[in-house]
Design a protein around this motif. Structure first.
Motif, PDB file in Angstrom:
ATOM      1  N   THR A  21       0.828  -1.205   0.000  1.00 24.64           N
ATOM      2  CA  THR A  21       0.000   0.000   0.000  1.00 24.64           C
ATOM      3  C   THR A  21       0.863   1.256   0.000  1.00 24.64           C
ATOM      4  OG1 THR A  21      -1.774  -1.148   1.197  1.00 24.64           O
ATOM      5  CG2 THR A  21      -1.797   1.258   1.249  1.00 24.64           C
ATOM      6  N   GLN A  22       1.918   1.262   0.797  1.00 25.96           N
ATOM      7  CA  GLN A  22       2.784   2.438   0.894  1.00 25.96           C
ATOM      8  C   GLN A  22       3.754   2.550  -0.280  1.00 25.96           C
ATOM      9  OE1 GLN A  22       4.666   2.940   4.782  1.00 25.96           O
ATOM     10  NE2 GLN A  22       2.952   1.885   5.776  1.00 25.96           N
ATOM     11  N   PHE A  23       4.088   1.420  -0.889  1.00 28.93           N
ATOM     12  CA  PHE A  23       5.042   1.397  -2.000  1.00 28.93           C
ATOM     13  C   PHE A  23       4.403   0.703  -3.204  1.00 28.93           C
ATOM     14  CE2 PHE A  23       7.370   1.681   1.930  1.00 28.93           C
ATOM     15  CZ  PHE A  23       8.391   2.593   1.667  1.00 28.93           C
ATOM     16  N   PRO A  24       3.380   1.336  -3.805  1.00 28.59           N
ATOM     17  CA  PRO A  24       2.580   0.666  -4.838  1.00 28.59           C
ATOM     18  C   PRO A  24       3.349   0.310  -6.113  1.00 28.59           C
ATOM     19  CG  PRO A  24       2.028   2.992  -4.712  1.00 28.59           C
ATOM     20  CD  PRO A  24       2.894   2.695  -3.525  1.00 28.59           C
ATOM     21  N   LYS A  25       4.475   0.980  -6.369  1.00 32.17           N
ATOM     22  CA  LYS A  25       5.248   0.685  -7.578  1.00 32.17           C
ATOM     23  C   LYS A  25       6.445  -0.218  -7.297  1.00 32.17           C
ATOM     24  CE  LYS A  25       4.012   4.957  -9.989  1.00 32.17           C
ATOM     25  NZ  LYS A  25       4.523   6.184 -10.659  1.00 32.17           N
ATOM     26  N   ASN A  26       6.642  -0.563  -6.034  1.00 33.06           N
ATOM     27  CA  ASN A  26       7.838  -1.318  -5.660  1.00 33.06           C
ATOM     28  C   ASN A  26       7.557  -2.669  -5.018  1.00 33.06           C
ATOM     29  OD1 ASN A  26       8.455   1.751  -5.389  1.00 33.06           O
ATOM     30  ND2 ASN A  26      10.470   0.801  -5.663  1.00 33.06           N
TER      31      ASN A  26
END
Length: 296
Positions: free
Chosen positions: A210-215
């Protein structure tokens, strides 16, 4: 704990087989034309990698002229208009454009149109309400929500092991500082001056994706295929010494233990996406469109 009720590519075998019964190619709609979508399109167009599939339409996030490889007679639809894309003739949509696309278009694909959806931005399914709704729409419309393995190694072993009890699942993702730019990592680390490995995040798979949607979509894929989003543990690191994305994961349970370490390479034109992600999509499309299914 046991695996949550998600559909993985092997689950689509029978329904896609029915589509292929008439000898027609699997028609693919791509949502996104970046590091993942562009590579998948290349493989669809080369005439060798996916002989049982063809590219029918591409949806991009802003209006622009199609690239040269998508022009000429028989070229696929290339559009920034969602209605134009969804009115095109395709059997399966490949999401390769981020979690927002899953939230905005997943319902229409699975429910309204009853078409299959292959998701790479698995973190979107951290929204339990959305995930449940997509599964209900797929079940009612005869379509399937397919979760790409992406950069997750051993997904088949671990999801199988999760039919028995699982005691622990963990994953550590390591990327170069550039791979964390534009993320909350910039709030806790000075990425530009980093000289040694540093912790970006520690917590649950749900929090990470959720906090790092692209990672951290890989963390969501691991959790959904094993013990769930809140039980799987995640550690994210920034390390200027690594040549590319690295993954270390472990599972311990009644079926046995597995420990995997992967040193990957970044996809062309991307510091965040691993090269194996578009390749996993190509493999899924090959399995779904060909006479042989490897990895079921």
């Amino acid at each position: 704990a046991t695996a949550s009720s998600c559909h993985f590519p092997e689950a689509a075998t029978m329904s896609v087989a029915a589509m292929r019964a008439a000898g027609q190619p699997l028609r693919v709609g791509l949502m996104g034309y970046g590091a993942i979508g562009g590579y998948v399109a290349q493989r669809l167009l080369d005439g060798k990698s996916l002989p049982g599939a063809r590219l029918s339409a591409v949806l991009v996030n802003r209006s622009r002229d199609p690239p040269a490889e998508l022009t000429g007679p028989g070229a696929p639809v290339f559009t920034a208009d969602a209605n134009t894309f969804f009115n095109a003739e395709w059997d399966i949509a490949v999401e390769a454009a981020g979690q927002t696309v899953v939230r905005e278009h997943g319902r229409r694909c699975l429910g309204d149109l009853g078409r299959h959806l292959l998701v790479t931005s698995v973190g979107a399914l951290c929204d339990d309400g959305l995930h449940k709704e997509l599964l209900e729409l797929a079940g009612g419309g005869g379509s399937q929500l397919l979760i790409a393995a992406g950069a997750l190694p051993g997904m088949d072993w671990m999801s199988s092991a999760s039919f028995e009890s699982v005691d622990e699942v963990s994953i550590t993702q390591i990327k170069t500082p550039n791979g964390w730019r534009g993320t909350p990592a910039e709030e806790v680390l000075d990425l530009q001056s980093l000289t040694e490995s540093a912790v970006v995040f520690e917590g649950s798979a749900r929090e990470a994706a959720t906090q790092f949607p692209k990672n951290a979509n890989i963390a969501a894929a691991l959790a959904l295929s094993t013990i769930g989003l809140d039980a799987a543990r995640v550690r994210l690191l920034a390390d200027p010494a690594v040549p590319g994305p690295q993954v270390q994961l472990a599972l311990r349970g009644a079926a046995g233990e597995i420990n995997i370490s992967v040193s990957g390479r970044p996809a062309f034109g991307s510091d965040r996406t691993s090269m194996i992600v578009p390749l996993s999509v190509v493999k899924a499309l090959r399995n779904l469109s060909g006479p042989q299914f490897i990895g079921i």
